[in-house]
Design an enzyme around this catalytic site. Sequence first.
Site, PDB file in Angstrom:
ATOM      1  N   GLY A  97      51.007  39.492  51.449  1.00 48.04           N
ATOM      2  CA  GLY A  97      50.855  39.163  52.866  1.00 48.04           C
ATOM      3  C   GLY A  97      52.147  38.539  53.348  1.00 48.04           C
ATOM      4  O   GLY A  97      52.962  38.086  52.540  1.00 48.04           O
ATOM      5  N   GLY A 129      48.842  32.720  53.123  1.00 45.17           N
ATOM      6  CA  GLY A 129      48.015  31.975  52.170  1.00 45.17           C
ATOM      7  C   GLY A 129      47.827  32.687  50.843  1.00 45.17           C
ATOM      8  O   GLY A 129      46.786  32.543  50.197  1.00 45.17           O
ATOM      9  N   ASP A 133      50.768  36.416  43.136  1.00 44.05           N
ATOM     10  CA  ASP A 133      50.782  36.189  44.585  1.00 44.05           C
ATOM     11  C   ASP A 133      51.888  36.979  45.272  1.00 44.05           C
ATOM     12  O   ASP A 133      52.359  36.600  46.333  1.00 44.05           O
ATOM     13  CB  ASP A 133      50.894  34.692  44.903  1.00 44.05           C
ATOM     14  CG  ASP A 133      52.150  34.062  44.338  1.00 44.05           C
ATOM     15  OD1 ASP A 133      52.923  34.757  43.645  1.00 44.05           O
ATOM     16  OD2 ASP A 133      52.375  32.867  44.596  1.00 44.05           O
TER      17      ASP A 133
END
Lengths: 160, 211
Positions: free
Chosen positions: B11, B16, B85
Amino acid sequence: MEHIYLLLGSNIGNVRQNIDRALTALKHSNIKVLKKSTARITQPWGKADQPDFLNMVVQIACEYTPRELLGILKSIEREMGRTVGERWGPRIIDLDILFYGSRTLQEDDLVIPHPHFFDRPFAVALMNDIAPQFVPPGSDMSIAEYYRDRIHERKTIHCH
Amino acid sequence: MKERRFIVIEGVIGAGKTALAGLLANRLHAGIIQEQFEDNPFLDKFYADRRKYAFHTQLYFLMSRYKQQREISQIDLFSSRVITDYLFAKDRIFAEINLSEDEFALYDKIYGLIERDIPRPDLTIYLQASPDFLFRRIKHRDRVFEREIEYEYIEQLCNSYNTFFFHYNTSPLLIVDIKGFDFLRRSNDVDLLCNEIKTLKEPRRIISRQW
C-alpha cells in the site's frame, strides 16, 4: 462558474491509458479539466462477472449545456471504440455526468445529478478526493459530511 | 485449498502496512519480515531534494530489498508462514516515478536481472486509500523522515499503485479499501480479513465498506 463533475471509468485493455486518452479528448473538445481525483480500482456495478474498473472523477469547465455535454461525451465514447452494448457490461471508456452545478434534470436519457451516484461508495470517495465542500443539489450535506456519515454505518460488502 | 504460506501486504505510504502485518502475523501464527527503510542513508536527503538523490536512494533500496527477499526464499515455507510489509515490485513503482528516463532505463536492466530470483507471494493484500486519507495519517503519525513528503507525491503514488495493482497477476490479490476499517482498534475487522484470507478462491477480490 458552475461546478461540473464527470465520472470516468474503464475496465478493458490498458485502462490507465484509456482514461488519459479520454482526458485528452475532453481537452480537444474545448472542455477544460480543472481537477482530477486519483484513479481507483473499483468493483463492477450491477453486473459482477466482469473485470474490475479503474475510475476517476474530474471537475471540468465548459460552455456546453448539459445536453450538449452529454452529446460530446457519447461521441468520445464512440470514438474510443465503445460500441453500444450491454448495459453495465465491460467497457473501454465510460463517461458520465455526475453533477452540473446546482441543476437538476430529469429526462429519458439524461438525469442530473447522476441517479446512482449516492449508491456507489467509490464515486462518493472519488468525489470527496477533489470536492469535499461541494453540496449536491437537493441535499443539505456536503460530500465530505455525507461520506463521513455513511462510512460509519459499517456494513461490509464483498464483490466477485 | 492451497495453504497461503507467504503473504505480502502492500500500500502507499501511510496505509498501515506494517501495523497490519504485525496484527496478521500474530493472528495467523506467522513470522514477520519488515522492510528496513529507515536504514537507507539517503532517505532524508531524498525527501528534501527528490531529484538529486533519487538514483542513490533507489539503488540502495533495490540492493537491500533484494538481499532481504533472498533471505525469505531461504526460509522453509513448508513448516512456517511468513508475512512481509512490502512487495518487491514496489521498488520499480518508485523508480519509475522518481528517476529520469535514462536512469530508469539503467535501473530497469538491473531490475530485470534480479527479479527472477524473487520469491512469489501466495497472496498479496493491497491496501487502497485516497491520497487525502493517507496524507492525514502521515501527518498524524509524524515519522521524522516523512515530514517533508508532499501531498502531490502521495497523489502520484496512489495513481501508480492503483494502476499497477489493476493489472497485477503474480499472485491472488485481495484489495482492501481501508477507509472504514480500523484494524488496530477493532479485532472484528482483523477477524474479517483473516476469514477473507482463508476463504479467497478467486484470483482477486475487493473488500470495502458499503452503505
